[in-house]
Design a protein around this motif. Structure first.
Motif, PDB file in Angstrom:
ATOM      1  N   GLU A  65       2.136  12.759  -8.910  1.00  0.00           N
ATOM      2  CA  GLU A  65       1.333  13.996  -8.883  1.00  0.00           C
ATOM      3  C   GLU A  65       2.229  15.238  -8.822  1.00  0.00           C
ATOM      4  N   ILE A  66       3.303  15.145  -8.007  1.00  0.00           N
ATOM      5  CA  ILE A  66       4.222  16.294  -7.890  1.00  0.00           C
ATOM      6  C   ILE A  66       4.904  16.575  -9.230  1.00  0.00           C
ATOM      7  N   ILE A  67       5.433  15.545  -9.872  1.00  0.00           N
ATOM      8  CA  ILE A  67       6.115  15.745 -11.161  1.00  0.00           C
ATOM      9  C   ILE A  67       5.137  16.251 -12.213  1.00  0.00           C
ATOM     10  N   ALA A  68       3.887  15.723 -12.153  1.00  0.00           N
ATOM     11  CA  ALA A  68       2.889  16.146 -13.152  1.00  0.00           C
ATOM     12  C   ALA A  68       2.574  17.619 -13.001  1.00  0.00           C
ATOM     13  N   ILE A  69       2.448  18.079 -11.730  1.00  0.00           N
ATOM     14  CA  ILE A  69       2.156  19.502 -11.498  1.00  0.00           C
ATOM     15  C   ILE A  69       3.313  20.373 -11.995  1.00  0.00           C
ATOM     16  N   ASN A  70       4.542  19.903 -11.701  1.00  0.00           N
ATOM     17  CA  ASN A  70       5.729  20.672 -12.106  1.00  0.00           C
ATOM     18  C   ASN A  70       5.947  20.652 -13.615  1.00  0.00           C
ATOM     19  N   SER A  71       5.288  19.735 -14.314  1.00  0.00           N
ATOM     20  CA  SER A  71       5.556  19.566 -15.751  1.00  0.00           C
ATOM     21  C   SER A  71       4.484  20.198 -16.623  1.00  0.00           C
ATOM     22  N   THR A  72       3.515  20.898 -16.046  1.00  0.00           N
ATOM     23  CA  THR A  72       2.450  21.489 -16.878  1.00  0.00           C
ATOM     24  C   THR A  72       3.017  22.555 -17.829  1.00  0.00           C
ATOM     25  N   ALA A  73       3.851  23.431 -17.269  1.00  0.00           N
ATOM     26  CA  ALA A  73       4.429  24.494 -18.110  1.00  0.00           C
ATOM     27  C   ALA A  73       5.377  23.897 -19.135  1.00  0.00           C
ATOM     28  N   VAL A  74       6.128  22.865 -18.731  1.00  0.00           N
ATOM     29  CA  VAL A  74       7.093  22.240 -19.642  1.00  0.00           C
ATOM     30  C   VAL A  74       6.371  21.678 -20.858  1.00  0.00           C
TER      31      VAL A  74
ATOM     32  N   GLY B 181       7.093  -6.774 -16.659  1.00  0.00           N
ATOM     33  CA  GLY B 181       8.167  -7.629 -16.163  1.00  0.00           C
ATOM     34  C   GLY B 181       8.235  -7.550 -14.648  1.00  0.00           C
ATOM     35  N   GLU B 182       9.427  -7.220 -14.135  1.00  0.00           N
ATOM     36  CA  GLU B 182       9.602  -7.098 -12.696  1.00  0.00           C
ATOM     37  C   GLU B 182       9.256  -5.703 -12.194  1.00  0.00           C
ATOM     38  N   ASP B 183       8.946  -4.745 -13.119  1.00  0.00           N
ATOM     39  CA  ASP B 183       8.632  -3.368 -12.729  1.00  0.00           C
ATOM     40  C   ASP B 183       7.125  -3.188 -12.604  1.00  0.00           C
ATOM     41  N   ILE B 184       6.772  -2.162 -11.837  1.00  0.00           N
ATOM     42  CA  ILE B 184       5.393  -1.715 -11.777  1.00  0.00           C
ATOM     43  C   ILE B 184       5.334  -0.341 -12.432  1.00  0.00           C
ATOM     44  N   VAL B 185       4.391  -0.145 -13.326  1.00  0.00           N
ATOM     45  CA  VAL B 185       4.295   1.080 -14.139  1.00  0.00           C
ATOM     46  C   VAL B 185       3.104   1.893 -13.642  1.00  0.00           C
ATOM     47  N   TYR B 186       3.370   3.211 -13.432  1.00  0.00           N
ATOM     48  CA  TYR B 186       2.292   4.105 -13.022  1.00  0.00           C
ATOM     49  C   TYR B 186       2.146   5.208 -14.073  1.00  0.00           C
ATOM     50  N   VAL B 187       0.942   5.369 -14.586  1.00  0.00           N
ATOM     51  CA  VAL B 187       0.650   6.364 -15.632  1.00  0.00           C
ATOM     52  C   VAL B 187      -0.159   7.481 -14.989  1.00  0.00           C
ATOM     53  N   GLN B 188       0.384   8.714 -15.026  1.00  0.00           N
ATOM     54  CA  GLN B 188      -0.250   9.886 -14.398  1.00  0.00           C
ATOM     55  C   GLN B 188      -0.521  10.942 -15.480  1.00  0.00           C
ATOM     56  N   PRO B 189      -1.757  11.378 -15.666  1.00  0.00           N
ATOM     57  CA  PRO B 189      -2.022  12.435 -16.660  1.00  0.00           C
ATOM     58  C   PRO B 189      -1.537  13.806 -16.146  1.00  0.00           C
ATOM     59  N   VAL B 190      -1.067  14.644 -17.072  1.00  0.00           N
ATOM     60  CA  VAL B 190      -0.653  16.023 -16.743  1.00  0.00           C
ATOM     61  C   VAL B 190      -1.771  16.947 -17.218  1.00  0.00           C
TER      62      VAL B 190
ATOM     63  N   ARG C 281       0.824  -1.214   0.000  1.00  0.00           N
ATOM     64  CA  ARG C 281       0.000   0.000   0.000  1.00  0.00           C
ATOM     65  C   ARG C 281       0.857   1.263   0.000  1.00  0.00           C
ATOM     66  N   ASP C 282       1.873   1.278   0.880  1.00  0.00           N
ATOM     67  CA  ASP C 282       2.733   2.476   0.969  1.00  0.00           C
ATOM     68  C   ASP C 282       3.545   2.679  -0.321  1.00  0.00           C
ATOM     69  N   PHE C 283       3.977   1.579  -0.945  1.00  0.00           N
ATOM     70  CA  PHE C 283       4.743   1.672  -2.191  1.00  0.00           C
ATOM     71  C   PHE C 283       3.922   2.380  -3.273  1.00  0.00           C
ATOM     72  N   ARG C 284       2.686   1.942  -3.424  1.00  0.00           N
ATOM     73  CA  ARG C 284       1.841   2.548  -4.456  1.00  0.00           C
ATOM     74  C   ARG C 284       1.479   3.998  -4.080  1.00  0.00           C
ATOM     75  N   ARG C 285       1.228   4.226  -2.772  1.00  0.00           N
ATOM     76  CA  ARG C 285       0.882   5.565  -2.335  1.00  0.00           C
ATOM     77  C   ARG C 285       2.041   6.547  -2.607  1.00  0.00           C
ATOM     78  N   ASP C 286       3.298   6.118  -2.332  1.00  0.00           N
ATOM     79  CA  ASP C 286       4.460   6.976  -2.598  1.00  0.00           C
ATOM     80  C   ASP C 286       4.610   7.249  -4.092  1.00  0.00           C
ATOM     81  N   LEU C 287       4.365   6.209  -4.891  1.00  0.00           N
ATOM     82  CA  LEU C 287       4.507   6.369  -6.329  1.00  0.00           C
ATOM     83  C   LEU C 287       3.468   7.362  -6.878  1.00  0.00           C
ATOM     84  N   VAL C 288       2.240   7.290  -6.322  1.00  0.00           N
ATOM     85  CA  VAL C 288       1.198   8.228  -6.751  1.00  0.00           C
ATOM     86  C   VAL C 288       1.564   9.657  -6.348  1.00  0.00           C
ATOM     87  N   ALA C 289       2.077   9.808  -5.112  1.00  0.00           N
ATOM     88  CA  ALA C 289       2.442  11.152  -4.641  1.00  0.00           C
ATOM     89  C   ALA C 289       3.552  11.763  -5.513  1.00  0.00           C
TER      90      ALA C 289
END
Length: 536
Positions: A54-63, A122-131, A43-51
């Protein structure tokens, strides 16, 4: 394996039980803890990945809005501080890749962007976040995280902890079991040594030492109390054996006197009949004496003594004891019940003594009856066949009643017969006694004796005795009247032989029939009808 474990010493069983119980409990507890921790990790792993997404997505709107590849690369480079994230990518809304770092899988030109949320690769977990900017999707952030390796590290950590806990717990349980063995097994071994000493030396005077006050201590008290009773009964039994030996010697002297008297009168068969009949009644005497001795040995006088001791201990405080003490409240009703029980035992003993007296009187009647018959032995008389069977039945009736034998009479009217009454009675008594023994030895619970009287022809009347006993094997039917032949362990083999000879001397004969073992047997005593000459 189960048999070997069952035969283990108690010491080893106790140790195995404690070790197995501790190990199982710890395994269950550690497994539950591991499952809980793994759930929280996931649970914490996924929660950290989501957080982070979200931070990178917010910072990447202007980019994404200005397609600034340099700043996009810098934004993604900040993710290197997160060792769990192995790669990331920023994708424009038209599907072109603006920037990537690390090991990441992005869709090719013309391929659809992966759905928002978590995916596996594979061995990775992929998280897709919309900007998003003002509700409008500018692009997509793709994050790859090394989930499997971190999970394996967590597994190894918890496994190491589990092994360490189990090892320490195993050692603790082992030392605790060693301590518990001495606490639990020492009193039991003391009881075993005492029992072994009694078995080897036949010495009931020894007593087990009470070590603890728990259930084993209570068992030790009961064991010692049982030894007291056994010692008392053993002493009483030795005394009873001595008394029985004296009684047997007296009986033997009486029997010898009867035999000598019958020989002097020329009636050895009369003495034999007396001894047989007296022996049957003596069985009842012996049973009554044994019952009286057992009931006296089982009397609850010891409980009365304990109740009296309890009252003596509270002398001067009886009112307080009887009113407020839980044991004192029960004592009056207990004494009443005990007195009623002792009264019942007295009445039962009295009834047995009365039965014993009646059996002794019966012995006197048998002797007197046989003496009466002896005075006329050797003389032929004309008698009703029914009276012969009834007299013989009367001599055995007590034994039949005691053994719960049902007697059925099937007497047809027949003429009188010519017999030596004493010999005829001895034959019938012998047949009835053999029928009783046969039914005692049979497996069937039905004990039924059928007595019949029929006229065979113009000169013969048949008296038959049919039982539901163990029956006679076909090969023994031809030998059953031979001298010395018997199938009973305590038989002498001359009863039926003497009866067959006596029947021939009176002009009759003795026959036997059986359908085989388990089907009962029938003995037929044929007697000649009274002739007109003998009647006159």
């Amino acid at each position: 394996m189960n048999t070997r474990l069952r035969n283990f010493p108690i010491q080893r069983k106790l140790r195995l039980v404690m070790l197995a119980t501790c190990t199982a409990a710890l395994c269950v507890a550690c497994s539950a803890l591991f499952a809980l921790q793994f759930y929280f990790f996931q649970r914490d792993f996924r929660r950290d990945l989501v957080a982070v997404g979200e931070i990178i997505a917010i910072n990447s709107t202007a980019v994404l809005q200005f397609a600034d590849e340099v700043q996009a690369q810098k934004n993604l480079a900040s993710l290197k501080a997160k060792p769990l994230i192995t790669g990331s990518a920023l994708v424009n809304k038209d599907g072109t890749v603006l920037a990537t770092i690390g090991r990441v899988t992005v869709p090719g030109t013309g391929e659809a962007t992966p759905p928002i949320g978590f995916h596996t690769n594979g061995e990775d977990i992929v998280y897709v976040q919309p900007v998003l900017l003002d509700g409008e999707r500018l692009g997509t952030l793709i994050l790859h995280a090394d989930y499997t390796r971190q999970a394996n590290k967590l597994h190894q950590l918890y496994l190491s902890i589990l092994v360490a806990v189990l090892s320490i717990s195993f050692l603790v349980a082992f030392f605790v079991s060693l301590r518990m063995e001495s606490v639990i097994l020492d009193p039991i071994q003391n009881l075993a040594e005492t029992a072994r000493h009694i078995m080897v030396n036949n010495d009931y005077s020894v007593r087990a030492t009470k070590v603890v006050d728990d259930e084993v201590g209570s068992f030790t008290d009961s064991f010692n109390s049982m030894l007291d009773q056994i010692q008392t009964r053993d002493t009483a039994l030795l005394h009873e054996i001595a008394e029985r030996k004296r009684a047997e010697e007296e009986l033997q002297r009486t029997q010898q006197q009867l035999i000598d008297a019958s020989r002097q009168a020329g009636m050895a068969e009369v003495a034999t009949g007396v001894l047989h009949n007296v022996g049957n009644v003596l069985n009842s005497v012996n049973v009554s004496a044994t019952l009286i001795a057992e009931r006296l040995g089982q009397a609850r006088t010891a409980n009365l003594a304990r109740a009296a001791a309890m009252l003596r201990e509270r002398n001067g405080q009886l009112q307080e004891f009887l009113i407020n003490d839980p044991k004192g409240k029960l004592l009056p009703s207990y004494i009443a019940e005990l007195s009623q029980h002792l009264e019942d035992e007295r009445l039962e003993a009295r009834a047995e003594i009365d039965l014993l007296t009646r059996n002794i009187e019966h012995i006197k009647d048998i002797v007197a009856m046989q003496q009466t018959y002896a005075r006329v032995s050797g003389l032929s008389e004309v008698l009703p066949a029914e009276s012969l069977i009834e007299d013989a039945l009367q001599l055995n009736m007590d034994s039949f009643t005691r053994h719960r034998i049902t007697v059925e009479r099937d007497f047809a009217p027949v003429p009188e017969v010519t017999v030596d009454k004493h010999k005829a009675l001895q034959i019938l008594v012998n047949l009835l006694r053999n029928a009783k023994h046969a039914m005692d030895d049979a497996e069937s619970n039905e004990k039924r004796l059928t007595l019949r009287i029929r006229q065979q022809d113009d000169s013969i009347v048949a008296l038959s005795v049919t039982d539901t006993g163990c029956g006679i094997a076909p090969e023994n039917l031809t030998r059953i009247f031979s001298h010395g032949f018997t199938t009973r362990r305590d038989g002498h083999g001359f009863g039926l032989h003497s009866a067959a000879l006596a029947a021939q001397q009176m002009g009759g004969r003795l026959l036997a029939h059986s359908d085989g073992p388990g089907h009962g047997a029938t003995f037929i005593f044929e007697l000649p009808l009274a002739t007109p000459h003998s009647t006159s």
